[in-house]
Design a protein around this motif. Sequence first.
Motif, PDB file in Angstrom:
ATOM      1  N   GLY A  32       0.727  -1.169   0.117  1.00 10.82           N
ATOM      2  CA  GLY A  32       0.055  -0.123  -0.195  1.00 10.82           C
ATOM      3  C   GLY A  32       0.680   1.271   0.028  1.00 10.82           C
ATOM      4  O   GLY A  32       1.912   1.157  -0.213  1.00 10.82           O
ATOM      5  N   ASP A  33       0.206   2.258   0.407  1.00 10.08           N
ATOM      6  CA  ASP A  33       0.966   3.645   0.385  1.00 10.08           C
ATOM      7  C   ASP A  33       1.905   4.080   1.483  1.00 10.08           C
ATOM      8  O   ASP A  33       3.125   4.426   1.226  1.00 10.08           O
ATOM      9  N   HIS A  34       1.604   3.526   2.768  1.00  8.20           N
ATOM     10  CA  HIS A  34       2.556   3.901   3.884  1.00  8.20           C
ATOM     11  C   HIS A  34       3.085   2.604   4.630  1.00  8.20           C
ATOM     12  O   HIS A  34       2.885   2.305   5.548  1.00  8.20           O
ATOM     13  N   ASP A  35       3.921   1.661   3.709  1.00 11.52           N
ATOM     14  CA  ASP A  35       4.655   0.597   4.097  1.00 11.52           C
ATOM     15  C   ASP A  35       3.717  -0.370   4.867  1.00 11.52           C
ATOM     16  O   ASP A  35       4.092  -1.228   5.672  1.00 11.52           O
ATOM     17  N   ASN A  36       2.714  -0.449   4.102  1.00  8.43           N
ATOM     18  CA  ASN A  36       1.567  -1.640   4.367  1.00  8.43           C
ATOM     19  C   ASN A  36       1.827  -2.653   3.340  1.00  8.43           C
ATOM     20  O   ASN A  36       1.626  -2.338   2.182  1.00  8.43           O
ATOM     21  N   PHE A  37       2.272  -3.892   3.862  1.00  8.32           N
ATOM     22  CA  PHE A  37       2.406  -4.937   2.932  1.00  8.32           C
ATOM     23  C   PHE A  37       1.090  -5.950   3.528  1.00  8.32           C
ATOM     24  O   PHE A  37       1.058  -6.360   4.522  1.00  8.32           O
ATOM     25  N   VAL A  38       0.836  -6.585   2.247  1.00  7.98           N
ATOM     26  CA  VAL A  38      -0.243  -7.617   2.356  1.00  7.98           C
ATOM     27  C   VAL A  38       0.395  -8.964   1.475  1.00  7.98           C
ATOM     28  O   VAL A  38       0.944  -8.987   0.667  1.00  7.98           O
ATOM     29  N   LEU A  39       0.592 -10.033   2.407  1.00  5.87           N
ATOM     30  CA  LEU A  39       1.191 -11.292   1.730  1.00  5.87           C
ATOM     31  C   LEU A  39      -0.443 -12.150   1.517  1.00  5.87           C
ATOM     32  O   LEU A  39      -1.415 -12.288   2.372  1.00  5.87           O
ATOM     33  N   CYS A  40      -0.566 -12.578   0.360  1.00  6.22           N
ATOM     34  CA  CYS A  40      -1.651 -13.043  -0.337  1.00  6.22           C
ATOM     35  C   CYS A  40      -1.449 -14.591  -0.352  1.00  6.22           C
ATOM     36  O   CYS A  40      -0.484 -15.042  -1.118  1.00  6.22           O
ATOM     37  N   ILE A  41      -2.605 -15.394   0.075  1.00  2.00           N
ATOM     38  CA  ILE A  41      -2.329 -16.586  -0.101  1.00  2.00           C
ATOM     39  C   ILE A  41      -3.692 -17.267  -0.714  1.00  2.00           C
ATOM     40  O   ILE A  41      -4.855 -17.084   0.038  1.00  2.00           O
ATOM     41  N   ASP A  42      -3.730 -17.735  -2.084  1.00  4.88           N
ATOM     42  CA  ASP A  42      -5.136 -18.012  -2.611  1.00  4.88           C
ATOM     43  C   ASP A  42      -4.985 -19.813  -2.899  1.00  4.88           C
ATOM     44  O   ASP A  42      -4.208 -20.183  -3.649  1.00  4.88           O
TER      45      ASP A  42
ATOM     46  N   THR B 246       3.947  -2.537   8.366  1.00  5.81           N
ATOM     47  CA  THR B 246       2.734  -3.293   8.861  1.00  5.81           C
ATOM     48  C   THR B 246       2.450  -4.356   7.872  1.00  5.81           C
ATOM     49  O   THR B 246       2.499  -4.242   6.669  1.00  5.81           O
ATOM     50  N   ILE B 247       2.310  -5.542   8.506  1.00  2.00           N
ATOM     51  CA  ILE B 247       2.056  -6.760   7.519  1.00  2.00           C
ATOM     52  C   ILE B 247       0.770  -7.394   7.995  1.00  2.00           C
ATOM     53  O   ILE B 247       0.468  -7.467   9.040  1.00  2.00           O
ATOM     54  N   SER B 248      -0.016  -7.759   6.743  1.00  2.00           N
ATOM     55  CA  SER B 248      -1.204  -8.261   6.594  1.00  2.00           C
ATOM     56  C   SER B 248      -1.112  -9.769   6.191  1.00  2.00           C
ATOM     57  O   SER B 248      -0.259  -9.677   5.097  1.00  2.00           O
ATOM     58  N   LEU B 249      -2.090 -10.530   6.370  1.00  2.00           N
ATOM     59  CA  LEU B 249      -2.196 -11.863   5.516  1.00  2.00           C
ATOM     60  C   LEU B 249      -3.509 -11.780   4.983  1.00  2.00           C
ATOM     61  O   LEU B 249      -4.666 -11.622   5.695  1.00  2.00           O
ATOM     62  N   GLU B 250      -3.725 -11.913   3.664  1.00  2.00           N
ATOM     63  CA  GLU B 250      -4.997 -11.892   2.844  1.00  2.00           C
ATOM     64  C   GLU B 250      -5.046 -13.208   2.382  1.00  2.00           C
ATOM     65  O   GLU B 250      -4.059 -13.699   1.555  1.00  2.00           O
ATOM     66  N   THR B 251      -6.138 -14.008   2.778  1.00  2.00           N
ATOM     67  CA  THR B 251      -6.233 -15.459   2.334  1.00  2.00           C
ATOM     68  C   THR B 251      -7.752 -16.025   1.964  1.00  2.00           C
ATOM     69  O   THR B 251      -8.635 -15.308   2.560  1.00  2.00           O
TER      70      THR B 251
END
Length: 123
Positions: A57-67, A95-100
Motif C-alpha cells: 500500500g501507500d504507507h509501508d503496508n504490506f499484504v501477503l496473499c495466499i489463494d 505493517t504486515i497483513s495476511l490476506e487469504t
Amino acid sequence: MPALTRATTGGLPLRKMAHNRIKPFQVNEKNEKGTELMDKMDPKLYGLPARTVLLKGDHDNFVLCIDRKSRVIMKDAAVILGKADKIMKAVPGATISLETTAPVCSKSTKFLSNNGIEIISKK
C-alpha cells in the motif's frame, strides 16, 4: 460442450489448461476498508521466494496473499512469520497483513495476531 482434446486446447496438455482456471489475486484492488489501492511488488526485493504474492500500500503496508482452499495451519503460520520478519528487516516499521481465501486454524490466528500480523479473510 465439446470434450477437451489437444486439438481444442491448441496443442497444450490438458493439465496445463486446468491450471489456468485458478484465479490469482487481482492487482490494484481495494482492501477491506476500501481506502487504498495495493500494488504488486517483486518479492525478491525483500529476500522472499519468487512464488510469494506480495502487495504494498501507500504507507509501508504490506499484504501477503495466499489463494488456496486448504486450511492455514501452524506450520504455514511459522513460514508466514518468517516472511514477515524478512520484510521487517528490509523495511523497518512496516505493517504486515495476511490476506487469504483459506480457513485459518484458531491456533494460527492467535499466533499471527500475537506477532502483529492481521488476518484478512477473503471469500
